[in-house]
Design an enzyme around this catalytic site. Structure first.
Site, PDB file in Angstrom:
ATOM      1  N   GLU A 155       0.845  -1.200   0.000  1.00  0.00           N
ATOM      2  CA  GLU A 155       0.000   0.000   0.000  1.00  0.00           C
ATOM      3  C   GLU A 155       0.879   1.249   0.000  1.00  0.00           C
ATOM      4  O   GLU A 155       1.840   1.355   0.768  1.00  0.00           O
ATOM      5  CB  GLU A 155      -0.882  -0.042   1.254  1.00  0.00           C
ATOM      6  CG  GLU A 155      -1.821   1.122   1.430  1.00  0.00           C
ATOM      7  CD  GLU A 155      -2.687   0.966   2.684  1.00  0.00           C
ATOM      8  OE1 GLU A 155      -3.678   1.701   2.806  1.00  0.00           O
ATOM      9  OE2 GLU A 155      -2.354   0.099   3.536  1.00  0.00           O
ATOM     10  N   LYS A 167      -9.281   2.505  -2.715  1.00  0.00           N
ATOM     11  CA  LYS A 167      -9.638   1.874  -1.437  1.00  0.00           C
ATOM     12  C   LYS A 167     -11.033   2.293  -0.992  1.00  0.00           C
ATOM     13  O   LYS A 167     -11.405   3.468  -1.066  1.00  0.00           O
ATOM     14  CB  LYS A 167      -8.601   2.263  -0.385  1.00  0.00           C
ATOM     15  CG  LYS A 167      -8.700   1.536   0.941  1.00  0.00           C
ATOM     16  CD  LYS A 167      -7.489   1.885   1.813  1.00  0.00           C
ATOM     17  CE  LYS A 167      -7.481   1.138   3.131  1.00  0.00           C
ATOM     18  NZ  LYS A 167      -6.267   1.453   3.927  1.00  0.00           N
ATOM     19  N   CYS A 184      -5.574  -3.122   2.177  1.00  0.00           N
ATOM     20  CA  CYS A 184      -5.482  -3.214   3.626  1.00  0.00           C
ATOM     21  C   CYS A 184      -6.827  -3.342   4.341  1.00  0.00           C
ATOM     22  O   CYS A 184      -7.415  -4.410   4.382  1.00  0.00           O
ATOM     23  CB  CYS A 184      -4.694  -2.019   4.157  1.00  0.00           C
ATOM     24  SG  CYS A 184      -4.014  -2.309   5.818  1.00  0.00           S
ATOM     25  N   SER A 217       0.067  -2.933   7.127  1.00  0.00           N
ATOM     26  CA  SER A 217      -0.477  -3.372   8.407  1.00  0.00           C
ATOM     27  C   SER A 217       0.626  -3.411   9.448  1.00  0.00           C
ATOM     28  O   SER A 217       1.595  -4.165   9.321  1.00  0.00           O
ATOM     29  CB  SER A 217      -1.108  -4.760   8.245  1.00  0.00           C
ATOM     30  OG  SER A 217      -1.762  -5.165   9.405  1.00  0.00           O
ATOM     31  N   GLY A 227     -16.073 -59.343  10.474  1.00  0.00           N
ATOM     32  CA  GLY A 227     -15.059 -60.319  10.112  1.00  0.00           C
ATOM     33  C   GLY A 227     -13.668 -59.760  10.352  1.00  0.00           C
ATOM     34  O   GLY A 227     -13.372 -58.641   9.930  1.00  0.00           O
ATOM     35  N   SER A 262      -9.586 -60.345   9.893  1.00  0.00           N
ATOM     36  CA  SER A 262      -8.595 -61.104   9.123  1.00  0.00           C
ATOM     37  C   SER A 262      -7.188 -60.991   9.666  1.00  0.00           C
ATOM     38  O   SER A 262      -6.304 -61.745   9.275  1.00  0.00           O
ATOM     39  CB  SER A 262      -8.599 -60.615   7.671  1.00  0.00           C
ATOM     40  OG  SER A 262      -8.091 -59.273   7.612  1.00  0.00           O
ATOM     41  N   SER A 302      -9.802 -54.533   8.543  1.00  0.00           N
ATOM     42  CA  SER A 302     -10.701 -55.117   9.535  1.00  0.00           C
ATOM     43  C   SER A 302     -10.292 -54.699  10.944  1.00  0.00           C
ATOM     44  O   SER A 302     -11.142 -54.548  11.840  1.00  0.00           O
ATOM     45  CB  SER A 302     -10.730 -56.641   9.419  1.00  0.00           C
ATOM     46  OG  SER A 302      -9.471 -57.217   9.698  1.00  0.00           O
ATOM     47  N   ASN A 307     -13.077 -65.578  -5.251  1.00  0.00           N
ATOM     48  CA  ASN A 307     -14.338 -64.964  -4.856  1.00  0.00           C
ATOM     49  C   ASN A 307     -15.260 -65.928  -4.112  1.00  0.00           C
ATOM     50  O   ASN A 307     -16.093 -65.495  -3.307  1.00  0.00           O
ATOM     51  CB  ASN A 307     -15.057 -64.403  -6.092  1.00  0.00           C
ATOM     52  CG  ASN A 307     -14.394 -63.126  -6.598  1.00  0.00           C
ATOM     53  OD1 ASN A 307     -13.531 -62.562  -5.927  1.00  0.00           O
ATOM     54  ND2 ASN A 307     -14.797 -62.673  -7.772  1.00  0.00           N
ATOM     55  N   THR A 361     -15.738 -53.546   6.168  1.00  0.00           N
ATOM     56  CA  THR A 361     -14.334 -53.211   6.440  1.00  0.00           C
ATOM     57  C   THR A 361     -13.599 -52.594   5.256  1.00  0.00           C
ATOM     58  O   THR A 361     -12.510 -52.047   5.417  1.00  0.00           O
ATOM     59  CB  THR A 361     -13.568 -54.478   6.880  1.00  0.00           C
ATOM     60  OG1 THR A 361     -13.589 -55.431   5.805  1.00  0.00           O
ATOM     61  CG2 THR A 361     -14.204 -55.108   8.113  1.00  0.00           C
ATOM     62  N   TRP A 371     -11.298 -53.398  -5.925  1.00  0.00           N
ATOM     63  CA  TRP A 371     -10.579 -54.522  -5.315  1.00  0.00           C
ATOM     64  C   TRP A 371     -11.427 -55.100  -4.175  1.00  0.00           C
ATOM     65  O   TRP A 371     -11.096 -55.036  -3.006  1.00  0.00           O
ATOM     66  CB  TRP A 371      -9.210 -54.063  -4.817  1.00  0.00           C
ATOM     67  CG  TRP A 371      -8.285 -55.185  -4.424  1.00  0.00           C
ATOM     68  CD1 TRP A 371      -7.888 -55.513  -3.171  1.00  0.00           C
ATOM     69  CD2 TRP A 371      -7.627 -56.115  -5.299  1.00  0.00           C
ATOM     70  NE1 TRP A 371      -7.043 -56.591  -3.198  1.00  0.00           N
ATOM     71  CE2 TRP A 371      -6.855 -56.981  -4.492  1.00  0.00           C
ATOM     72  CE3 TRP A 371      -7.616 -56.305  -6.688  1.00  0.00           C
ATOM     73  CZ2 TRP A 371      -6.080 -58.010  -5.022  1.00  0.00           C
ATOM     74  CZ3 TRP A 371      -6.841 -57.333  -7.209  1.00  0.00           C
ATOM     75  CH2 TRP A 371      -6.097 -58.166  -6.388  1.00  0.00           C
ATOM     76  N   TYR A 405     -17.797 -58.599  -5.534  1.00  0.00           N
ATOM     77  CA  TYR A 405     -19.186 -58.150  -5.603  1.00  0.00           C
ATOM     78  C   TYR A 405     -20.069 -59.117  -4.803  1.00  0.00           C
ATOM     79  O   TYR A 405     -20.034 -60.333  -4.998  1.00  0.00           O
ATOM     80  CB  TYR A 405     -19.643 -58.099  -7.058  1.00  0.00           C
ATOM     81  CG  TYR A 405     -20.943 -57.354  -7.256  1.00  0.00           C
ATOM     82  CD1 TYR A 405     -20.950 -55.968  -7.416  1.00  0.00           C
ATOM     83  CD2 TYR A 405     -22.153 -58.019  -7.276  1.00  0.00           C
ATOM     84  CE1 TYR A 405     -22.130 -55.274  -7.603  1.00  0.00           C
ATOM     85  CE2 TYR A 405     -23.343 -57.346  -7.454  1.00  0.00           C
ATOM     86  CZ  TYR A 405     -23.327 -55.971  -7.621  1.00  0.00           C
ATOM     87  OH  TYR A 405     -24.508 -55.294  -7.799  1.00  0.00           O
TER      88      TYR A 405
END
Length: 639
Positions: A46, A114, A169, A196, A348, A350, A355, A434, A458, A468, A471
């Site tokens: 400024e 300003k 400012c 400032s 469950g 593992s 989990s 699977n 989980t 990953w 289904y």
């Protein structure tokens, strides 16, 4: 790297000679010459041309006229392709204004004046200056040319799509800063030329103010303050400069003459495209000055590229975030149990990370509700791929947490199922894998019916992104507590619980949790190796979760292109071969698109961050969408 949509800016605090515009412009030009030649915008404080603390010298025509003359020199001698913003006292009509000039290409293109003039405590600006509302003219003559002047003016770079709005400012410290209007009018780079001064606690407040305004306006916010040479009489200035992007501080200083960084315009424009309610477009009353900078094809990126965007690097911040996430997960589950009047849960176990995290969260949820943790039935279901390490960790974890333990071996039932469908057990194909996953889910679902409880899912966010999961196997549950937690964060959540266990004196629990963290990620659906160790390692099939989570973040958070994500990944993971990054990126896009059908019917789960794949609002895409466009660009990447 390619420039993409990065916009390089610098915030500069030069030495100041009060009332000596020539000396001040000399210093500005020196700093400009020292900046990276690719810098596209440089900002000064400024009233930088004269100095902020000139007081009644602002009444002197000699000073005001010399300031304009030196401003013209600054424009003419500044680097040709660098826009410059500098504060100056400006006569317009019969009044004097606290203004900021925008310079480019050897010319003064416009002035912002300003709005809010502080006249309290140590400030006396209304003594000399008038506010923007008193501006009675729309232009001033500079070097014989009419130049626009306004409190509502934007500067649009037609080459880079940067739209720059300025405030000065005090404008930021009011209830409705002018920069909010600038942003609604299209500004994505906001600049504050400031003087400032420093008092106790002001620096933190100012820092939060700048960061907050940047976040609210989805902008890059450049805050430039006057330096120590302005300190006179009762005031001390320190040159506290800040560069922020959408609430994130990119660079800051209280001593250097300049700081610079790149603003990612693509990030900002992506958020504005998505979060429409935050910025209602309105350009009414605005003057827009256009200019065209040179087209920079490459840029040297100096801003940090975080390899683990989901995980804070600072330990204290990471522990704080982990505690917040664990709290959200546990409260979400506790609310679901309370609403449906359920006092039992089945999960469950593992001996793996996911989990373990789900069990820790479930224990927390039961404690929130004041329910005995014996109402949690934790089930181990050893199969063809279960190893001694994961089995023993699962058993010890359940015992230490005090939940109800149950073991249901699945080998016999899976073999019967294989016989029923004619599957050769020696063929370790997808049916072999699977079949085990679905058998485990059937056991959990039926046990939940038996105890009048719900099955706790989980699977984590990274697995959902890549599909990953099986289904209607581990893909399914009645409440999925990890569904929005990425794999790279899961490990740290479990580690944070290990640290809590150590502090509480539960050294056995700490040891088990840390060993689980050190166990290779695996679904354990293929037989162990000859030494009894895990043979099926997920990351050997999918690629590194470190990379996949990086891709996931940049695609879903900012919708960046494969090309840009690839270049950023090369910077974030310099130790990884570029060919490996490309291969992983192609795998990510191929699987992400192909596995959407699994995400379209996900069970409920608590949202813990900005990245989530729930089909109920966070991420919706057709299951038959083509990945061709993304894969084509990924295939064409130059490694």
């Amino acid at each position: 790297m390619k420039r993409f949509d990065y916009y390089k800016a610098a915030v500069c605090t030069p030495p100041v000679s009060i009332g000596n515009p020539k000396a001040n412009v000399d210093e500005m030009l020196r700093i400009l010459q020292s900046l990276d030649p690719d810098t596209q915008l440089a900002v000064f404080p400024e009233l930088a041309v004269t100095g902020y603390t000139c007081a009644d010298l602002f009444y002197e025509d000699l000073l005001l006229n010399e300031a304009v003359d030196q401003l013209v020199r600054l424009a003419e001698e500044a680097p040709a392709n660098m826009a410059v913003i500098a504060g100056i006292p400006l006569k317009a009509g019969t009044r004097l204004f606290n203004a900021a000039a925008f310079l480019f290409g050897g010319k003064v293109l416009g002035f912002y004046v300003k709005h809010h003039l502080p006249g309290y405590n140590e400030y006396y600006e209304p003594r000399w200056f008038s506010p923007a509302r008193d501006l009675g003219v729309s232009c001033v003559k500079v070097n014989g040319i009419n130049v626009p002047v306004s409190g509502k003016i934007l500067f649009a770079d037609e080459t880079t799509d940067a739209v720059i709005g300025i405030e000065i400012c005090e404008d930021l410290w009011v209830a409705v800063p002018p920069s909010s209007g600038h942003a609604q009018a299209g500004a994505n780079i906001l600049v504050n030329c400031s003087a400032s001064n420093e008092v106790i606690a002001k620096n933190r407040y100012r820092r939060d103010l700048v960061s907050s305004q940047s976040a609210k306006t989805y902008s890059g916010y450049l805050y430039c303050s006057a330096g120590p040479d302005e300190s006179s009489t009762d005031l001390v200035f320190s040159g506290a400069d800040l560069m922020t992007e959408n609430g994130k501080i990119l660079a800051e200083t209280a001593s250097e003459e300049s700081i610079s960084c790149e603003i990612d315009l693509q990030h900002l424009n992506s958020d504005r495209l998505k979060f429409k309610t935050s910025l209602q477009e309105n350009r009414e009353g605005y003057t827009v000055v256009t200019y065209a900078s040179a087209n920079l094809e490459t840029i040297e990126l100096t801003r940090a590229v975080e390899a683990y965007p989901f995980v804070p690097g600072d330990l204290n911040r990471r522990l704080e975030r982990c505690e917040t996430i664990l709290g959200i997960q546990a409260q979400g589950l506790a609310t679901r149990l309370k609403k449906i009047g359920c006092r039992q849960a089945v999960i469950g176990i593992s001996g793996g990370l996911d989990s373990t995290l789900a069990l820790l969260v479930t224990v927390r949820a039961f404690r929130i509700l004041g329910l005995p943790v014996s109402g949690i039935t934790a089930v181990t279901m050893p199969g063809f791929g279960t190893t001694k390490r994961t089995k023993s960790n699962a058993d010890e974890l359940m015992e230490l947490l005090g939940v109800t333990r149950m073991e249901v071996p699945i080998a016999a039932s899976v073999r019967q199922h294989f016989a029923d469908i004619g599957q050769d057990e020696s063929v370790h194909d997808i049916t072999y894998e699977n079949g085990q996953a679905r058998e485990r889910t059937q056991i959990l679902m039926d046990l939940a019916n038996k105890v009048n409880g719900i099955v706790i899912g989980t699977g984590d966010l990274s697995e959902l992104a890549l599909g990953w999961c099986t289904y209607n196997g581990d893909h399914m549950s009645m409440y999925a507590v990890n569904a929005s937690v990425p794999k790279t964060l899961v490990r740290y959540l479990v580690e944070s619980e290990a640290l809590s266990a150590r502090k509480a004196g539960y050294t056995k629990l700490e040891r088990v949790l840390l060993d689980i963290c050190d166990t290779p990620v695996s679904p354990e659906l293929l037989p162990p190796d000859k030494d009894g160790n895990i043979a099926q390692k997920t990351e050997e099939v999918l690629g590194s979760y470190d990379l996949h989570d990086f891709f996931l973040y940049h695609m879903l958070r900012y919708h960046e292109s494969p090309e840009k994500i690839f270049e950023l990944a090369r910077l974030a993971f310099p130790q990884v071969d570029a060919g490996k990054i490309k291969e992983s990126l192609r795998t990510f896009y191929r699987r992400f698109f192909a596995q959407q059908f699994k995400r379209s019917c996900l069970p409920d789960g608590p949202k813990v961050g900005s990245i989530c794949l729930s089909p109920r609002g966070d991420w919706r895409m057709p299951s038959d969408a083509s990945a061709a466009l993304w894969l084509k660009q990924a295939e064409e990447l130059d490694v």
